[in-house]
Design an enzyme around this catalytic site. Structure first.
Site, PDB file in Angstrom:
ATOM      1  N   ASP A  47       0.796  -1.229   0.000  1.00  0.00           N
ATOM      2  CA  ASP A  47       0.000   0.000   0.000  1.00  0.00           C
ATOM      3  C   ASP A  47       0.830   1.282   0.000  1.00  0.00           C
ATOM      4  O   ASP A  47       0.300   2.354  -0.267  1.00  0.00           O
ATOM      5  CB  ASP A  47      -0.935   0.017   1.217  1.00  0.00           C
ATOM      6  CG  ASP A  47      -0.187   0.016   2.550  1.00  0.00           C
ATOM      7  OD1 ASP A  47       1.050  -0.051   2.543  1.00  0.00           O
ATOM      8  OD2 ASP A  47      -0.849   0.077   3.603  1.00  0.00           O
ATOM      9  N   HIS A  48       2.122   1.208   0.287  1.00  0.00           N
ATOM     10  CA  HIS A  48       2.919   2.420   0.487  1.00  0.00           C
ATOM     11  C   HIS A  48       3.667   2.901  -0.756  1.00  0.00           C
ATOM     12  O   HIS A  48       4.099   4.058  -0.797  1.00  0.00           O
ATOM     13  CB  HIS A  48       3.951   2.184   1.597  1.00  0.00           C
ATOM     14  CG  HIS A  48       3.463   2.524   2.965  1.00  0.00           C
ATOM     15  ND1 HIS A  48       2.312   2.000   3.506  1.00  0.00           N
ATOM     16  CD2 HIS A  48       3.980   3.355   3.925  1.00  0.00           C
ATOM     17  CE1 HIS A  48       2.151   2.473   4.729  1.00  0.00           C
ATOM     18  NE2 HIS A  48       3.145   3.301   5.001  1.00  0.00           N
ATOM     19  N   ARG A  66      -1.910  12.650   9.784  1.00  0.00           N
ATOM     20  CA  ARG A  66      -0.621  13.252  10.127  1.00  0.00           C
ATOM     21  C   ARG A  66      -0.367  14.429   9.191  1.00  0.00           C
ATOM     22  O   ARG A  66      -0.610  14.343   7.999  1.00  0.00           O
ATOM     23  CB  ARG A  66       0.467  12.187   9.986  1.00  0.00           C
ATOM     24  CG  ARG A  66       1.725  12.447  10.736  1.00  0.00           C
ATOM     25  CD  ARG A  66       2.471  11.140  10.981  1.00  0.00           C
ATOM     26  NE  ARG A  66       2.029  10.487  12.200  1.00  0.00           N
ATOM     27  CZ  ARG A  66       2.371   9.252  12.553  1.00  0.00           C
ATOM     28  NH1 ARG A  66       3.133   8.535  11.755  1.00  0.00           N
ATOM     29  NH2 ARG A  66       1.950   8.737  13.684  1.00  0.00           N
ATOM     30  N   SER A  83       5.834   8.030  12.533  1.00  0.00           N
ATOM     31  CA  SER A  83       5.752   6.682  11.965  1.00  0.00           C
ATOM     32  C   SER A  83       6.713   5.727  12.668  1.00  0.00           C
ATOM     33  O   SER A  83       7.760   6.125  13.162  1.00  0.00           O
ATOM     34  CB  SER A  83       6.084   6.718  10.473  1.00  0.00           C
ATOM     35  OG  SER A  83       5.147   7.494   9.767  1.00  0.00           O
TER      36      SER A  83
END
Length: 813
Positions: free
Chosen positions: A138-139, A495, A693
């Protein structure tokens, strides 16, 4: 037999649709009082031979032991943690002090961190993961919102996914084959964001899980105690070792009243972030309770739990509620819902349980909030936000509005945003700024498309992005604003540190609910308040938006969408034939070499690489964005080490004085210069060093480039542990003001390592350029096991030594 196996359950509870296991269990039939035979409940449909009953039975037995020992009411957090103890008979159980050895039920890894985690697991020599584990791609997918030459002039979801699959093929192939060889489930790119996939498929009430992402606590929306960790922790658990966690304090959040109007679950955590600050939850689990829970669905609770990471919380947790059962049923886990209902005494706090402190939030009077810029704990009630924008001089005109992300991409989130969009479309209105929509998973995307909820968002002007993290983590190829240009964006993300979303330090990022972000997109101005202001339609009429509503769950169930899961081969024999190849010439992947063990001496005459001023998150230490492509190559990604940190000497990033050459240069190059010359170096940090993170690379990189210690006023929990895991020394000034006494020109020695012991401070000896010296006390939080990591050079080294010793002992036997 445990009482767990004899509690009432409906005959139509849905067990038959949840797996193919032939193992069975007898349960009591509610309608007749007799018994019937049902299949045992698997942990997920992908793991038919791992059973929820087994977890509950083990948890119940451990809690029986602990309750006998403590003889007091327990919070829900304590029940789940103590219910997973490796040694319930002997473990010390003091909040905020004891180190717990725990047995998590699950490990989840996103692709950016999974690369290093799997490389470390390969180094361990084990044939397969011993705990259910999964990898989620997903990143690494870069989002675009305007035509791009490298995508043939296209942009958005399909174009971005195609390019990601092409440019990241080497990494995806590595993760896919490593998952297959070592028994780890693999979710292909486009299937969804890790936390949404976990919520839909893996999270279950009462489980303990870890994930290599700081927003892993998202699963707390289903009463799962989920903790974000570094990859080395994941490797330990996959290797079958106990996972170590300092017993967290438990902060209670009492919810009363009922959400109404424009207020959403997101506003609960935005309000709480303002109450707690960015480090106010450090070392704590946020545990929610009270009558206001009835106002929240499972995905709303997940949103709140997700953003607990923004106040530094170890995790966030909700007790079992009926609406969790609704969500489990909607996602094909009705049997698990019934079983959890029967286990409910262990899935809520005991009456009289004590919290370390309690905060109260009345949902009935809670206002919508907008938080930011530059930090998620700068909270503004909507009614006061316009005035604050003007007073602070923030750019009032919006340049973009973005909804979705792991925090707010549920069906209900998007349904409420679509309700705002429909009102606008009926009045002839369109978004006045670029507007993006990021679904959380393929299941959510396909269901929204089926139910007509994507159409109004796209008609409003929205660009559909892929089911991935995208701009939320800096994967945004933004071309409409020049770097450094001040501008404002508003998102439903979690964030908003400087440069977090688009790499531009001039971008003022604000955080709000998806429905509020959609309203702001229509106005194009931060000074708009939909609760009291009107919009002007093309025909000149004034349009007042009504508070949105949206179904919590799809009435026709969830669509599955495109298949995204790859199961590993079931047999050891099949897996043993597979190969995981890493090209030695690769610029994306690099096999690991063990760090050197401790040399048995104190740290002597170390240079200060950088003295950091102010906030230094893991984004500052190891940036994401374009650097994500090097997450599997330690040497290459180390070229981003601390390039975002502000040097107190110059007030600038990535420019430090080299004490060997007298020249100024980039931080990584200076570190390599010291390493080449055999000079140890340290970092001096400020408050809450390493917040943000759970980026393991922020600890790996300093170790790889010759760092020995980070000495700060205070640390964020995950980063402190990550440093320990890699053989670094995270130390804190006994007197926080001593930070001011250390000059970047000083040479530092750390004394006392030859007698390194838990609870015994070390001494920092400084030598100034003029020859004078000073001594300061520095504290640490190492326990015996962590000191063992340090002596071996890393936790992975210590684990490998333990495995070697076990093999020798086995041969000797």
């Amino acid at each position: 037999m445990s009482a767990l196996y004899h509690r009432p359950i409906k005959a139509d509870s849905g067990y038959a649709c949840l797996g193919t296991s032939r193992r069975q269990v007898t349960v009591r039939c509610r309608s007749t009082g007799g018994t019937l035979t049902e299949k045992k409940v698997p942990l997920s449909r992908f793991e038919p031979d791992e059973y929820l009953e087994d977890r509950y039975r083990a948890m119940e037995e451990r809690l029986r032991i602990v309750k006998r020992r403590l003889n007091k009411p327990l919070t829900l957090s304590e029940k789940i943690l103590y219910g997973h103890l490796d040694d319930p008979e002997t473990a010390e159980l003091r909040r905020g002090a004891s180190y717990l050895r725990l047995r998590p039920d699950r490990v989840a890894m996103q692709d950016a961190t999974a690369q290093m985690a799997m490389l470390q697991f390969i180094s361990s020599g084990l044939p397969r993961a011993l705990v259910p584990s999964s990898i989620h791609c997903d990143h690494l997918i870069e989002g675009t919102t305007s035509p791009q030459p490298d995508r043939g002039g296209a942009f958005g979801a399909l174009a971005d996914l195609r390019l990601a699959e092409e440019t990241n093929r080497e990494v995806y192939d590595f993760l896919s084959t490593a998952g297959s060889k070592y028994g780890v489930g693999f979710w292909r790119p486009g299937s969804g964001i890790i936390h949404q996939i976990v919520l839909e498929n893996y999270a279950l009430p009462g489980l303990l899980m870890i994930g290599t992402d700081s927003h892993t606590p998202n699963a707390g929306g289903l009463a799962t105690l989920a903790v974000g960790v570094g990859g080395a922790d994941a490797v330990d658990v996959m290797a079958g070792l106990p996972w170590e966690l300092k017993a967290p304090r438990v902060v209670g959040v009492r919810l009363t009243g009922e959400l109404n109007g424009w207020t959403s679950p997101k506003d609960v955590i935005l309000k709480l972030a303002g109450m707690l600050s960015a480090k106010g939850g450090t070392g704590c689990v946020l545990e929610y309770f009270g009558p206001g829970l009835a106002s929240l669905g499972a995905t709303g609770m997940a949103t709140i739990a997700n953003m607990g990471a923004e106040v530094g919380a170890t995790s966030s947790l909700f007790p079992l509620t009926a609406r969790m059962g609704d969500y489990l049923e909607a996602t094909g886990r009705a049997a698990a819902a019934r079983l959890a209902e029967g286990f409910s005494e262990h899935l809520v706090a005991d009456s009289g349980a004590e919290y370390d402190r309690v905060y109260d939030i009345d949902l009935s009077s809670l206002e919508p909030h907008v938080n930011g810029p530059f930090t998620p704990d700068l909270a503004h009630p909507l009614s006061a936000f316009r005035e604050q924008v003007e007073l602070a001089g923030w750019p009032p005109a919006l340049s973009a509005a973005l909804i979705g992300s792991c925090t707010n991409s549920s069906y209900q989130d998007m349904a409420r945003a679509a309700a705002v969009a429909r009102q606008a479309l009926d009045a002839g209105l369109r978004a006045r700024v670029p507007f993006t929509v990021s679904p959380g998973s393929e299941a959510v995307r396909a269901t929204l498309a089926r139910d007509g909820l994507l159409a109004p968002l796209e008609a409003l002007g929205g660009t559909l992005l892929s089911n991935s993290c995208g701009p939320c983590i800096g994967q945004w190829k933004r071309t409409d604003v020049a770097r450094g240009q001040p501008n404002s964006i508003i998102t439903s993300f979690n964030r908003n540190f400087a440069a977090r979303n688009d790499g531009n330090p001039g971008t003022h990022a604000f955080v709000a609910s998806p429905e509020l972000v959609t309203a702001f997109a229509l106005a194009g101005d931060l000074r708009f308040d939909p609760t009291r202001d009107s919009l002007t339609a093309p025909d000149g009429t004034k349009v007042r938006l009504r508070p949105p509503d949206g179904d919590e769950l799809p009435s026709c169930g969830f669509e599955s969408g495109a298949a995204g899961y790859q199961a590993p081969p079931a047999s050891d024999a099949e897996r043993s034939l597979l190969r995981v190849a890493v090209d030695p010439a690769s610029q994306r992947l690099q096999l690991l070499r063990p760090f050197a063990p401790w040399d048995g001496r104190d740290v002597e005459d170390a240079a200060v690489l950088i003295k950091v001023k102010g906030k230094c998150t893991t984004d500052h230490i190891s940036m994401a964005g374009p650097w994500l492509k090097f997450r599997g190559h330690l040497d290459n990604i180390s070229n981003n080490m601390l390039i975002g940190a502000i040097n107190i000497e110059t007030g600038k990033p990535n420019l430090v004085h080299n004490v060997l050459t007298g020249e100024e240069g980039p931080v990584p190059a200076t570190a390599r210069s010291y390493q080449c010359a055999g000079v140890p170096w340290v970092v001096i940090g400020d408050e809450n060093y390493g917040e943000g993170s759970s980026r393991e690379h922020a600890a790996l990189e300093p170790r790889h480039l010759g760092g020995r210690a980070v000495i700060a006023r205070s640390f964020a929990r995950i980063h402190e542990t990550n440093l320990k895991k890699q053989g670094m020394l995270p130390l804190t000034f006994a007197e926080p003001s001593d930070y001011d006494l250390v000059s970047p020109a000083d040479r530092l020695s750390v004394r006392g390592l030859t007698a390194f012991a838990p609870g015994v401070p070390l001494v920092l000896e400084g030598r100034r350029p003029d020859g004078s010296s000073y001594q300061l006390i520095v504290n640490h939080t190492f326990n015996d096991n962590q000191i063992n990591w340090f002596r071996h050079g890393s936790a992975l080294n210590a684990m490998a030594a333990e495995f070697r010793a076990a093999k020798l002992e086995c041969v000797a036997c």
